[in-house]
Design an enzyme around this catalytic site. Sequence first.
Site, PDB file in Angstrom:
ATOM      1  N   ARG A  47      45.208  -6.508  11.504  1.00  0.00           N
ATOM      2  CA  ARG A  47      43.829  -6.419  12.008  1.00  0.00           C
ATOM      3  C   ARG A  47      43.298  -7.800  12.397  1.00  0.00           C
ATOM      4  O   ARG A  47      42.539  -7.941  13.345  1.00  0.00           O
ATOM      5  CB  ARG A  47      42.939  -5.744  10.956  1.00  0.00           C
ATOM      6  CG  ARG A  47      43.195  -4.216  10.883  1.00  0.00           C
ATOM      7  CD  ARG A  47      42.650  -3.624   9.593  1.00  0.00           C
ATOM      8  NE  ARG A  47      42.747  -2.162   9.549  1.00  0.00           N
ATOM      9  CZ  ARG A  47      43.857  -1.476   9.247  1.00  0.00           C
ATOM     10  NH1 ARG A  47      45.002  -2.111   8.990  1.00  0.00           N
ATOM     11  NH2 ARG A  47      43.840  -0.149   9.207  1.00  0.00           N
ATOM     12  N   ARG A  57      58.363   8.245  15.890  1.00  0.00           N
ATOM     13  CA  ARG A  57      57.136   8.574  15.138  1.00  0.00           C
ATOM     14  C   ARG A  57      56.072   9.172  16.068  1.00  0.00           C
ATOM     15  O   ARG A  57      55.980   8.805  17.233  1.00  0.00           O
ATOM     16  CB  ARG A  57      56.608   7.318  14.424  1.00  0.00           C
ATOM     17  CG  ARG A  57      57.596   6.820  13.387  1.00  0.00           C
ATOM     18  CD  ARG A  57      57.087   5.615  12.642  1.00  0.00           C
ATOM     19  NE  ARG A  57      55.959   5.938  11.773  1.00  0.00           N
ATOM     20  CZ  ARG A  57      55.281   5.027  11.082  1.00  0.00           C
ATOM     21  NH1 ARG A  57      55.626   3.751  11.168  1.00  0.00           N
ATOM     22  NH2 ARG A  57      54.278   5.389  10.319  1.00  0.00           N
ATOM     23  N   ASP A 100      51.878   4.368   0.654  1.00  0.00           N
ATOM     24  CA  ASP A 100      53.120   3.629   0.906  1.00  0.00           C
ATOM     25  C   ASP A 100      53.941   3.406  -0.360  1.00  0.00           C
ATOM     26  O   ASP A 100      55.053   2.869  -0.290  1.00  0.00           O
ATOM     27  CB  ASP A 100      52.803   2.265   1.538  1.00  0.00           C
ATOM     28  CG  ASP A 100      52.287   2.408   2.967  1.00  0.00           C
ATOM     29  OD1 ASP A 100      52.612   3.413   3.624  1.00  0.00           O
ATOM     30  OD2 ASP A 100      51.555   1.510   3.423  1.00  0.00           O
ATOM     31  N   ARG A 113      60.578  -0.077   3.091  1.00  0.00           N
ATOM     32  CA  ARG A 113      60.228   0.341   1.727  1.00  0.00           C
ATOM     33  C   ARG A 113      61.347   1.160   1.079  1.00  0.00           C
ATOM     34  O   ARG A 113      61.497   1.144  -0.149  1.00  0.00           O
ATOM     35  CB  ARG A 113      58.902   1.102   1.722  1.00  0.00           C
ATOM     36  CG  ARG A 113      57.733   0.226   2.206  1.00  0.00           C
ATOM     37  CD  ARG A 113      56.372   0.757   1.862  1.00  0.00           C
ATOM     38  NE  ARG A 113      55.359   0.199   2.753  1.00  0.00           N
ATOM     39  CZ  ARG A 113      54.817  -1.017   2.637  1.00  0.00           C
ATOM     40  NH1 ARG A 113      55.167  -1.802   1.652  1.00  0.00           N
ATOM     41  NH2 ARG A 113      53.919  -1.429   3.508  1.00  0.00           N
TER      42      ARG A 113
HETATM   43  C1  S3P Z   1      48.068   1.539   7.389  1.00  0.00           C
HETATM   44  C2  S3P Z   1      47.827   2.849   7.163  1.00  0.00           C
HETATM   45  C3  S3P Z   1      48.816   3.763   6.564  1.00  0.00           C
HETATM   46  C4  S3P Z   1      49.979   3.034   5.916  1.00  0.00           C
HETATM   47  C5  S3P Z   1      50.462   1.895   6.758  1.00  0.00           C
HETATM   48  C6  S3P Z   1      49.342   0.895   7.015  1.00  0.00           C
HETATM   49  C7  S3P Z   1      46.999   0.700   7.986  1.00  0.00           C
HETATM   50  O1  S3P Z   1      49.318   4.608   7.568  1.00  0.00           O
HETATM   51  O2  S3P Z   1      51.028   3.919   5.662  1.00  0.00           O
HETATM   52  O3  S3P Z   1      51.540   1.221   6.121  1.00  0.00           O
HETATM   53  O4  S3P Z   1      47.101  -0.535   7.951  1.00  0.00           O
HETATM   54  O5  S3P Z   1      46.031   1.284   8.509  1.00  0.00           O
HETATM   55  P1  S3P Z   1      48.584   6.000   7.958  1.00  0.00           P
HETATM   56  O6  S3P Z   1      47.287   5.679   8.534  1.00  0.00           O
HETATM   57  O7  S3P Z   1      49.496   6.646   8.942  1.00  0.00           O
HETATM   58  O8  S3P Z   1      48.504   6.766   6.674  1.00  0.00           O
END
Ligand code: S3P
Length: 447
Positions: free
Chosen positions: A33, A129, A326, A400
Site C-alpha cells: 500500500r 487466481r 494467511d 507460505r
Molecule cells: C491481503 C489480503 C488477504 C491476504 C493477503 C494480503 C491484503 O487476501 O490473504 O495475503 O494485503 O489486502 P484476501 O483479500 O484475498 O483475503
Amino acid sequence: MSKSSRAPAARSRAGGPLTGTARAPGDKSISHRSMIFGAMASGTTTVTGLLEGDDIMATAGAMRAFGADITRGDDGLWTVKGVGNAGLSEPAGEIDCGNAGTGVRLIMGAASAYPITATYIGDASLSVRPMGRVVNPLREMGVTAKGAPGDRLPMTITGTPDLKPLRYAPPQASAQVKSAILLAGLGAKGVTEVREAHKTRDHTENMLRAFGCPVDTLDDGDGQIVRLTGPAPLTGTHVIVPGDPSSAAFLIVAALIVPGSDIIIENVMMNPTRTGLFETLTEMGGYIQADNFKTSGGEVIADIRVRHSKLHGITVPPRRAPSMIDEYPVLCMAAAVASGETVMEGIEELRVKESDRIAATVAILQSAGVAVRETKTGMIVTGSPAPRGGGFVTTHHDHRIAMSALILGLACKQPMEIDDAAMIATSFPEFFSMMQQLGADIKVTSV
Ligand code: S3P
C-alpha cells in the site's frame, strides 16, 4: 531466478531449541500500500521498514511504469514521488505483478479512474487466481476489462475519468476486494461504499486517512460499512512499516513446537484484524506473551516472547478466519504436534490463495504421517507429539506452503524437504538466516 535454472530445494530437521531475539520483517500488506498510495499521491512519500521482498519489488516496478519515481536510499529509506494531479500515465509495456495477488488487485483498482490501458500479467500461481472478484465491481464502475477465460491474467483494463461510485457488498471476506473498490472510488464522483459481513484487515482505511482522504467506518452489528467520497486526492506522507504478524507466525510456531525453545520477536504489529493466530495458539495452550507495546506509524507494535508449549487441539471459530487467513497452513503445523483434533472450517478462501492451501497443507501433513481430513470448506488435523516427518513437499509457487513444511520438519523424527524455496523471498527474504540465527537446522540444499 531465470526459468532455466533449477529451483532451490530446501530441508529442515530437528535439532536444538530455538533461542534468542529476532526482528519481524516489514508487513507485506502495508508495504504494498505504501508504494501504491505514494505513487498516486501528490508530493513525496517516504517509507521506513519497507519489506524488500519480491512481491513489493514487483509492485514498486509497476508503479514506476505508471509514472511514479521510486528510489531506495543507502540507509534503507524509500522515497516515492507520486504523480498527484497529473494522474497515472499509460505504461509502455505489460505490468508484471509476479506472485502478488495484493499487488495486482489493488493496482487494478488504483488505475481505474484514469483514461489509460494496462495489461497485467503474473507468474504461474498468479495467472490461475480469480480476478473477477475485483474486475466485476470495477466493471460496474465503468472500466473495460478483458482477461483470459474465467477472468484470469493476462488481463487488459481500460479505465475512465467518468468512473461511477459504487455501493458494494463483496460475497467473500477480502481486504483486496475492499481495497480495490475504495482505490477506484478515490477517482469517482460521489460516495463509494463497501459493506463487509466480516471485517477484514483495515490497512487501506487507516493508510488512506494518513494520506489525507477521510474514510468513514460504521459498525452496524451486521458487519461494517467503509465509505469514502470522491474525488479525493491523496497527499504524500511518511509511512513507518511495522513488523509482519504473518511472517512472525512462522517463528512463533517453530518456537512453540521445538522442545526447550524460548525466543523474542520484536516489532510485531498487533492490529486486531491480523492477530487471530496469536489468540488461537494461546487457546491451544501456547505460551505467547506480548510486551513493550508502542504505537508506531499509527499501528500498535509489541515484542512477543514465545516458549515451547504442550499444545492441545481446539475448534477454531470460523468468524476468526479473516484475522488469520494467511496463517492456517502454519497453524496446521502446530496442530500436527498438538494432542487431539484441531478443527478448522469456513476457510474455503484458502483454495484461491497462492495455491489451494487446503489441499497443499493436507499434502504436507500426509507426507509427514500426520492424520488429517480434508473437508469442502476446511480441514481437521489429529496431532501427535513427534510426527514421523520424512516428507517431500511440492510447494506450488506458494511461499507460505514452503515455510510451513520447513517449520514442521523442526519437530519431526525425520527431515522435511521442499522442492522449491524461491517463493519464500516474496514475503520473507530473511527467513533462512533468521531461522538459522535462532538455532534451527534448516537450509537451502541446491540451486
Ligand atoms: C491481503 C489480503 C488477504 C491476504 C493477503 C494480503 C491484503 O487476501 O490473504 O495475503 O494485503 O489486502 P484476501 O483479500 O484475498 O483475503
